[in-house]
Motif scaffolding. Structure first.
Motif, PDB file in Angstrom:
ATOM      1  N   SER A 267     -25.021  20.107  16.399  1.00 45.21           N
ATOM      2  CA  SER A 267     -23.661  20.571  16.648  1.00 45.21           C
ATOM      3  C   SER A 267     -22.721  19.406  16.358  1.00 45.21           C
ATOM      4  N   ILE A 268     -21.583  19.716  15.735  1.00 43.79           N
ATOM      5  CA  ILE A 268     -20.700  18.660  15.238  1.00 43.79           C
ATOM      6  C   ILE A 268     -19.272  18.901  15.702  1.00 43.79           C
ATOM      7  N   GLY A 269     -18.638  17.843  16.195  1.00 49.45           N
ATOM      8  CA  GLY A 269     -17.241  17.897  16.596  1.00 49.45           C
ATOM      9  C   GLY A 269     -16.427  16.871  15.838  1.00 49.45           C
ATOM     10  N   LEU A 270     -15.214  17.238  15.436  1.00 50.61           N
ATOM     11  CA  LEU A 270     -14.345  16.354  14.660  1.00 50.61           C
ATOM     12  C   LEU A 270     -12.908  16.465  15.152  1.00 50.61           C
ATOM     13  N   SER A 271     -12.269  15.312  15.336  1.00 54.37           N
ATOM     14  CA  SER A 271     -10.843  15.278  15.679  1.00 54.37           C
ATOM     15  C   SER A 271     -10.186  14.159  14.889  1.00 54.37           C
ATOM     16  N   ILE A 272      -9.201  14.529  14.054  1.00 47.85           N
ATOM     17  CA  ILE A 272      -8.477  13.557  13.235  1.00 47.85           C
ATOM     18  C   ILE A 272      -6.997  13.636  13.568  1.00 47.85           C
ATOM     19  N   THR A 273      -6.416  12.498  13.938  1.00 50.72           N
ATOM     20  CA  THR A 273      -4.974  12.391  14.129  1.00 50.72           C
ATOM     21  C   THR A 273      -4.426  11.451  13.059  1.00 50.72           C
ATOM     22  N   ASN A 274      -3.122  11.162  13.127  1.00 51.20           N
ATOM     23  CA  ASN A 274      -2.537  10.237  12.156  1.00 51.20           C
ATOM     24  C   ASN A 274      -3.044   8.814  12.334  1.00 51.20           C
ATOM     25  N   SER A 275      -3.656   8.520  13.502  1.00 51.08           N
ATOM     26  CA  SER A 275      -4.059   7.138  13.767  1.00 51.08           C
ATOM     27  C   SER A 275      -5.488   6.986  14.275  1.00 51.08           C
ATOM     28  N   SER A 276      -6.281   8.070  14.292  1.00 51.01           N
ATOM     29  CA  SER A 276      -7.643   7.936  14.815  1.00 51.01           C
ATOM     30  C   SER A 276      -8.563   9.025  14.280  1.00 51.01           C
ATOM     31  N   ILE A 277      -9.858   8.737  14.341  1.00 51.11           N
ATOM     32  CA  ILE A 277     -10.895   9.716  14.034  1.00 51.11           C
ATOM     33  C   ILE A 277     -11.953   9.652  15.122  1.00 51.11           C
ATOM     34  N   ASP A 278     -12.347  10.812  15.638  1.00 52.67           N
ATOM     35  CA  ASP A 278     -13.481  10.936  16.539  1.00 52.67           C
ATOM     36  C   ASP A 278     -14.434  11.966  15.956  1.00 52.67           C
ATOM     37  N   LEU A 279     -15.709  11.596  15.870  1.00 50.22           N
ATOM     38  CA  LEU A 279     -16.728  12.468  15.307  1.00 50.22           C
ATOM     39  C   LEU A 279     -17.972  12.382  16.191  1.00 50.22           C
ATOM     40  N   VAL A 280     -18.535  13.541  16.544  1.00 52.18           N
ATOM     41  CA  VAL A 280     -19.702  13.592  17.427  1.00 52.18           C
ATOM     42  C   VAL A 280     -20.778  14.461  16.805  1.00 52.18           C
ATOM     43  N   PHE A 281     -22.008  13.965  16.784  1.00 50.69           N
ATOM     44  CA  PHE A 281     -23.191  14.733  16.398  1.00 50.69           C
ATOM     45  C   PHE A 281     -24.063  14.876  17.644  1.00 50.69           C
ATOM     46  N   ALA A 282     -24.436  16.101  17.997  1.00 49.98           N
ATOM     47  CA  ALA A 282     -25.194  16.317  19.226  1.00 49.98           C
ATOM     48  C   ALA A 282     -26.381  17.233  18.994  1.00 49.98           C
ATOM     49  N   GLY A 283     -27.519  16.858  19.557  1.00 53.54           N
ATOM     50  CA  GLY A 283     -28.703  17.717  19.560  1.00 53.54           C
ATOM     51  C   GLY A 283     -29.467  17.728  18.270  1.00 53.54           C
TER      52      GLY A 283
ATOM     53  N   VAL B 147      -2.639  12.321   4.195  1.00 54.04           N
ATOM     54  CA  VAL B 147      -3.296  12.151   5.487  1.00 54.04           C
ATOM     55  C   VAL B 147      -3.300  10.661   5.809  1.00 54.04           C
ATOM     56  N   PRO B 148      -2.470  10.206   6.765  1.00 56.71           N
ATOM     57  CA  PRO B 148      -2.316   8.770   7.022  1.00 56.71           C
ATOM     58  C   PRO B 148      -3.613   8.050   7.361  1.00 56.71           C
ATOM     59  N   ILE B 149      -4.564   8.732   7.987  1.00 54.60           N
ATOM     60  CA  ILE B 149      -5.774   8.070   8.433  1.00 54.60           C
ATOM     61  C   ILE B 149      -6.606   7.543   7.271  1.00 54.60           C
ATOM     62  N   THR B 150      -6.373   8.061   6.068  1.00 57.96           N
ATOM     63  CA  THR B 150      -7.165   7.604   4.928  1.00 57.96           C
ATOM     64  C   THR B 150      -6.952   6.115   4.653  1.00 57.96           C
ATOM     65  N   ALA B 151      -5.757   5.599   4.936  1.00 59.76           N
ATOM     66  CA  ALA B 151      -5.511   4.165   4.753  1.00 59.76           C
ATOM     67  C   ALA B 151      -6.369   3.350   5.710  1.00 59.76           C
TER      68      ALA B 151
ATOM     69  N   VAL C  53     -18.816  21.359   7.451  1.00 54.97           N
ATOM     70  CA  VAL C  53     -19.216  21.595   8.835  1.00 54.97           C
ATOM     71  C   VAL C  53     -18.047  21.654   9.807  1.00 54.97           C
ATOM     72  N   SER C  54     -16.906  21.053   9.443  1.00 53.99           N
ATOM     73  CA  SER C  54     -15.780  21.025  10.374  1.00 53.99           C
ATOM     74  C   SER C  54     -14.517  20.661   9.617  1.00 53.99           C
ATOM     75  N   SER C  55     -13.368  20.776  10.299  1.00 56.68           N
ATOM     76  CA  SER C  55     -12.096  20.391   9.692  1.00 56.68           C
ATOM     77  C   SER C  55     -11.147  19.908  10.776  1.00 56.68           C
ATOM     78  N   SER C  56     -10.252  19.012  10.396  1.00 66.68           N
ATOM     79  CA  SER C  56      -9.231  18.515  11.317  1.00 66.68           C
ATOM     80  C   SER C  56      -8.254  17.662  10.524  1.00 66.68           C
ATOM     81  N   GLY C  57      -6.995  17.699  10.912  1.00 65.13           N
ATOM     82  CA  GLY C  57      -6.001  16.823  10.317  1.00 65.13           C
ATOM     83  C   GLY C  57      -5.821  16.966   8.827  1.00 65.13           C
ATOM     84  N   GLY C  58      -6.094  18.150   8.277  1.00 59.92           N
ATOM     85  CA  GLY C  58      -5.935  18.361   6.845  1.00 59.92           C
ATOM     86  C   GLY C  58      -7.139  17.976   6.018  1.00 59.92           C
TER      87      GLY C  58
END
Length: 359
Positions: free
Chosen positions: A124-140, A341-345, A79-84
């Motif tokens: 609708s789905i939003g995803l943002s992955i950085t080296n130190s955080s994850i934000d995920l939103v499901f709407a509607g 992907v550092p966030i996996t830790a 459904v989405s991709s971010s940060g590898g």
């Protein structure tokens, strides 16, 4: 070693595509624009194909990825991709959604996130992955009963290296009379954006304030197949413009949302001769857009691809995907190939005894 690897590794702006059977009846949260400017749901079972196709826009080259998702269980769709990482969601129509994150280069599931709380059909789905955080939103698409679906709320997931967790407990009301049909969200700054239909507008979700608002779209009465993409920290709207009763040529245009958050400025327009070719191929059936770095890819009838380069202002037709299968359509994501992907830790902490808010 991981820090040095991430520092030395180049950031590659690529696009990852997979095949979907035409008219497939399995679940997939992808929706392609139709002639009226709305959209229709396309459904997909990823086990119909285990190949992915990586496109390099810098060199106009394709790469085939075999065994693209062998470890993904049946009943999940990307459904989405971010940060590898690629985000997969369970296709069950009833109950909450199960979420998996995977690294296609490694061919493995990185982690399973906690399931959503609200039953939703095709949000609708939003995803943002950085080296130190994850934000995920499901709407509607709230399943308020077995026979009724309404766009009433959103719920969000957050985890960061500072020790703050918010696991689907944060909900927000959507603006009234929402029609979320795009399936995708775009992350820019500290906000997620998605298209709203009938009439066209843009919905904005402020992550910090946990609040939605509606932004008027440019030329909203004359748009067709609008898509939202990101470029250099700005929100870009890509759409065809058709003013049948006015002496204005049909065109494909790009607008950028200004810092004030309410005003749009046109930044690019497809050359008219190219638009004639584009319109002939597209035939009024609609198109979708993806963007990564300085590149925008336009998918025409989910088969033919057109590339725009923000840096050189160059438009180019993309060589055909090596899938060579007329019975399939392409769906894709902006994708940055990453072996680590550092966030996996950080995600591994979710398997430990959970405390909603930690210092």
């Amino acid at each position: 070693f991981l820090e040095l690897y991430l520092e030395a590794s180049p950031h590659l702006h690529m696009f990852l595509f997979f095949k979907q059977h035409k008219g497939s009846s399995s679940y997939n949260i992808f929706k392609s624009n139709n002639t009226s400017g709305g959209s229709t749901v396309a459904y997909h079972d990823h086990h119909q194909s285990e190949e992915g196709y990586l496109f390099d826009p810098q060199n106009l080259k394709w790469y085939r990825l075999s065994n693209f998702f062998p470890s993904i269980p049946p009943g999940f769709s990307p459904v989405s991709s971010s940060g590898g990482l690629i985000c997969w969601v369970s296709s069950s129509e009833l109950g909450s959604k199960t979420i998996l994150l995977s690294n296609p280069l490694m061919g493995s599931v990185t982690h399973q996130l906690p399931s959503t709380l609200m039953p939703r059909l095709c949000p609708s789905i939003g995803l943002s992955i950085t080296n130190s955080s994850i934000d995920l939103v499901f709407a509607g698409d709230d399943l308020i009963s077995p026979y009724a679906v309404k766009n009433l709320t959103s719920e969000s997931f957050h985890i960061d290296g500072g020790g703050f967790y918010s696991i689907w407990g944060t909900t927000a009301s959507l603006p009234r009379l929402c029609s979320l049909e795009s399936g995708r969200m775009v992350h820019v700054g500290n906000r997620f954006y998605c298209m709203n239909y009938s009439p066209f507008s843009v919905l904005s979700y402020d992550i910090s304030a946990n609040q939605w608002c509606k932004i008027q779209a440019p030329m909203r009465r004359f748009l067709r197949s609008p898509s939202l993409v990101e470029n250099r920290g700005k929100l870009i709207l890509v759409a065809a413009v058709e003013k049948s009763k006015l002496n204005v040529p049909k065109s494909l245009r790009l607008w950028a949302l200004q810092e004030c958050g309410t005003m749009w400025v046109e930044i690019e327009r497809m050359p008219q001769q190219l638009y004639i070719q584009f319109a002939d191929i597209e035939g009024g059936r609609g198109f979708n857009c993806l963007a990564h770095g300085d590149f925008v890819v336009i998918l025409i009838r989910e088969k033919t691809l057109l590339l725009f380069d923000f840096t050189t202002k160059r438009w180019a037709w993309i060589p055909p995907c090596p899938s060579g299968d007329e019975d399939h359509e392409l769906h894709g994501f902006a994708y940055e190939p990453r072996l680590a992907v550092p966030i996996t830790a950080l995600l591994q902490q979710l398997t430990l005894p959970f405390h909603p808010f930690t210092a």
